[in-house]
Design a protein around this motif. Structure first.
Motif, PDB file in Angstrom:
ATOM      1  N   ALA A 225     -70.890  -9.573  -3.180  1.00 34.50           N
ATOM      2  CA  ALA A 225     -70.082  -8.525  -2.548  1.00 34.50           C
ATOM      3  C   ALA A 225     -70.011  -7.271  -3.414  1.00 34.50           C
ATOM      4  CB  ALA A 225     -68.681  -9.058  -2.257  1.00 34.50           C
ATOM      5  N   HIS A 226     -69.818  -7.429  -4.739  1.00 35.88           N
ATOM      6  CA  HIS A 226     -69.697  -6.246  -5.597  1.00 35.88           C
ATOM      7  C   HIS A 226     -71.010  -5.475  -5.665  1.00 35.88           C
ATOM      8  CE1 HIS A 226     -71.140  -9.380  -8.403  1.00 35.88           C
ATOM      9  NE2 HIS A 226     -71.687  -8.392  -9.081  1.00 35.88           N
ATOM     10  N   ASP A 227     -72.148  -6.191  -5.588  1.00 36.26           N
ATOM     11  CA  ASP A 227     -73.444  -5.507  -5.558  1.00 36.26           C
ATOM     12  C   ASP A 227     -73.657  -4.804  -4.223  1.00 36.26           C
ATOM     13  OD1 ASP A 227     -74.039  -6.313  -8.119  1.00 36.26           O
ATOM     14  OD2 ASP A 227     -75.308  -7.992  -7.511  1.00 36.26           O
ATOM     15  N   LEU A 228     -73.171  -5.413  -3.153  1.00 42.05           N
ATOM     16  CA  LEU A 228     -73.300  -4.801  -1.830  1.00 42.05           C
ATOM     17  C   LEU A 228     -72.537  -3.472  -1.779  1.00 42.05           C
ATOM     18  CD1 LEU A 228     -74.309  -5.002   1.086  1.00 42.05           C
ATOM     19  CD2 LEU A 228     -72.248  -6.322   1.621  1.00 42.05           C
ATOM     20  N   ILE A 229     -71.370  -3.426  -2.377  1.00 41.32           N
ATOM     21  CA  ILE A 229     -70.597  -2.179  -2.433  1.00 41.32           C
ATOM     22  C   ILE A 229     -71.394  -1.104  -3.162  1.00 41.32           C
ATOM     23  CG2 ILE A 229     -68.527  -1.096  -3.396  1.00 41.32           C
ATOM     24  CD1 ILE A 229     -67.102  -3.811  -2.941  1.00 41.32           C
ATOM     25  N   LYS A 230     -72.056  -1.480  -4.259  1.00 43.72           N
ATOM     26  CA  LYS A 230     -72.848  -0.516  -5.031  1.00 43.72           C
ATOM     27  C   LYS A 230     -74.074  -0.046  -4.248  1.00 43.72           C
ATOM     28  CE  LYS A 230     -71.431  -2.075  -9.634  1.00 43.72           C
ATOM     29  NZ  LYS A 230     -71.875  -2.644 -10.934  1.00 43.72           N
ATOM     30  N   ILE A 231     -74.673  -0.946  -3.465  1.00 44.86           N
ATOM     31  CA  ILE A 231     -75.825  -0.560  -2.637  1.00 44.86           C
ATOM     32  C   ILE A 231     -75.406   0.468  -1.588  1.00 44.86           C
ATOM     33  CG2 ILE A 231     -77.432  -1.392  -0.871  1.00 44.86           C
ATOM     34  CD1 ILE A 231     -77.558  -4.044  -2.513  1.00 44.86           C
ATOM     35  N   VAL A 232     -74.273   0.227  -0.928  1.00 42.75           N
ATOM     36  CA  VAL A 232     -73.786   1.172   0.072  1.00 42.75           C
ATOM     37  C   VAL A 232     -73.417   2.495  -0.599  1.00 42.75           C
ATOM     38  CG1 VAL A 232     -72.031   1.608   1.828  1.00 42.75           C
ATOM     39  CG2 VAL A 232     -72.997  -0.691   1.568  1.00 42.75           C
ATOM     40  N   HIS A 233     -72.829   2.399  -1.774  1.00 42.14           N
ATOM     41  CA  HIS A 233     -72.492   3.624  -2.515  1.00 42.14           C
ATOM     42  C   HIS A 233     -73.760   4.422  -2.832  1.00 42.14           C
ATOM     43  CE1 HIS A 233     -70.522   6.347  -5.265  1.00 42.14           C
ATOM     44  NE2 HIS A 233     -71.365   6.014  -6.227  1.00 42.14           N
ATOM     45  N   MET A 234     -74.828   3.738  -3.236  1.00 42.86           N
ATOM     46  CA  MET A 234     -76.087   4.429  -3.511  1.00 42.86           C
ATOM     47  C   MET A 234     -76.612   5.090  -2.241  1.00 42.86           C
ATOM     48  SD  MET A 234     -78.617   5.460  -5.316  1.00 42.86           S
ATOM     49  CE  MET A 234     -78.510   4.626  -6.897  1.00 42.86           C
TER      50      MET A 234
END
Length: 350
Positions: A225-234
Motif C-alpha cells: 500500500a505505501h508503495d502504491l501511494i508513491k506510484i500514484v504520487h509519481m
C-alpha cells in the motif's frame, strides 16, 4: 578440467544481476502501462523502428562545450523555465480533479475509488500525501528538456527551435534515446513526454488510468500500500511537470525530472550558480554509466549521435569548437559528426 572458481563466481553474479534487472524491467512496465499509459505510449512511439527518432537538445555553443567538457548536464529549477505558468497549470488541473479548492470532479472520485479496490484506504491517503508535498514540487523540482528529432530534421534541425534557442551561436546536440527507456533507479531522475492540452486532455488521460486500475486491481495487489501511494504520487508529479498549452505542441518535448526532496540521488549534485544575473540552485547530473545498476549509454561517446550547428552567428567557427569538444570527450570520427544547418534564418540585430 580446472575450473577458475573466481571467474565462475563472477559470471554467476553477473547472470543473477541481469536476471534481476530483467524482472525489474518487466514489473515496472506492467505498473507503467496501468498508471502512466501516456508515458508508455510515448516510449513505444519513440522506439518504433519505422520512426527512427532521436532526441535533441537545443542550446548555445558555450553550454554544449560545458556539457562535453564536464560530462554533465544541468537540471534547472522549474521556477526558471521559460513559462512558469506551466507548473501552476498542472497544479490547477490536479486541484480541480480532486476538489482541493471545492467539489471534486466525478473523474477524481472515481480514480480514488478504483485505488481502494487494490488496497482499502489508499484512495483516501494519496491526496493528502500529494498536497503535503505541494511546496516541494513547486520550489524543488529540477528539469532538463529535449525534443523528439525526426528523420526529416536530421540535416537542418527545426526552424522554430533555432528561433527560440539559437541565439548567436546555437547548436543542437542530437542524442541516442536508449537511456530514456532505462528502468534503472540509480539517478532518481525520471523522463516523460510532455502532454499538450488542458482539462479535456488531462481528464481523458485520468479516465484511461482509472479504467486500467479497475481492470487490473486484483493483479496489482502485490504492490504494498505505501508503495502504491508513491506510484500514484509519481503519476501526479509527472502530470504537474509535464503538461503544457497545446500551442507548444510542435516542440515535441521530453523532460528529465528530478525532485531531490522526494527522490534523492547520491550521484546528482546540487550547486549554486549565477545565470543571467540571477543566483540559483541547479543540480548536476553526471553523464556516467552505472551498468550494474542497469544504466548504460549516457556517457558522451555513446550519448551524442551528432551535432548540428545553427544558422546564426559564425557557424564555421562554432563547428570547429564542437569538433574540438567532441574529440576531448573521447568521440571518434568527430569531424564527420558535426554539420551545419543551412536553414535561411535571420534575426534582426544579429
Amino acid at each position: 578440467m580446472k575450473v577458475d572458481r573466481c571467474a565462475l563466481s563472477e559470471a554467476m553474479r553477473e547472470a543473477s544481476e541481469k536476471d534481476y534487472l530483467r524482472q525489474q524491467r518487466e514489473v515496472q512496465e506492467r505498473i507503467g502501462r496501468v498508471f502512466m499509459p501516456g508515458l508508455m505510449r510515448g516510449l513505444d512511439d519513440l522506439f518504433k523502428p519505422s520512426n527512427q527518432f532521436k532526441l535533441v537538445h537545443y542550446t548555445s555553443a558555450d553550454v554544449a562545450e560545458l556539457i562535453m567538457k564536464n560530462r554533465e548536464i544541468w537540471l534547472r529549477s522549474t521556477q526558471y523555465v521559460n513559462d512558469t505558468s506551466e507548473i501552476h497549470h498542472g497544479f490547477a488541473l490536479i486541484e480541480r480533479l480532486f476538489g482541493l479548492n471545492g467539489k471534486a470532479e466525478q473523474g477524481g472520485s472515481r480514480l480514488l475509488r478504483a485505488l481502494d479496490q487494490i488496497h482499502k484506504g489508499v484512495g483516501e491517503a494519496v491526496v493528502p500525501y500529494f498536497r503535503a508535498r505541494y511546496d516541494d514540487i513547486l520550489n524543488n523540482t529540477f528539469i532538463s528538456c529535449v525534443s523528439k528529432h525526426a528523420l526529416h530534421e536530421r540535416e537542418h534541425g527545426r526552424l522554430s527551435m533555432w528561433r527560440a534557442y539559437g541565439r548567436k551561436s546555437g547548436v543542437a546536440l542530437v542524442l541516442n534515446p536508449e537511456p530514456f527507456r532505462s528502468t534503472s533507479d540509480v539517478l532518481k531522475a525520471y523522463s516523460a513526454p510532455v502532454l499538450y492540452g488542458g482539462w479535456d486532455e488531462f481528464i481523458r488521460d485520468m479516465s484511461e488510468v482509472t479504467d486500467k486500475i479497475e481492470a487490473s486491481a486484483e493483479k496489482l495487489r502485490f504492490i504494498p500500500a505505501h508503495d502504491l501511494i508513491k506510484i500514484v504520487h509519481m503519476m501526479l508529479l509527472l502530470t504537474v511537470t509535464c503538461i503544457k498549452h497545446p500551442s507548444f505542441v510542435e516542440e515535441q518535448e521530453w523532460r528529465v525530472i528530478y525532485t531531490p526532496t522526494e527522490f534523492h540521488s547520491s550521484v546528482i549534485k546540487p550547486a549554486n550558480i549565477t545565470i543571467g544575473g540571477i543566483s540559483q540552485t541547479i543540480n548536476k547530473l553526471s553523464l556516467k554509466d552505472y551498468p550494474r545498476q542497469g544504466l548504460s549509454g549516457i556517457e558522451i561517446p555513446q550519448l551524442i549521435d551528432n551535432v548540428i550547428v545553427g544558422p546564426l552567428g559564425d557557424p564555421v567557427h562554432t563547428r570547429e569548437r564542437m569538433i574540438a569538444a567532441l574529440i576531448e570527450a573521447g568521440v571518434s570520427d568527430a569531424e564527420n559528426k558535426v554539420t551545419l544547418s543551412n536553414i535561411p534564418l535571420r534575426i534582426d540585430g544579429y
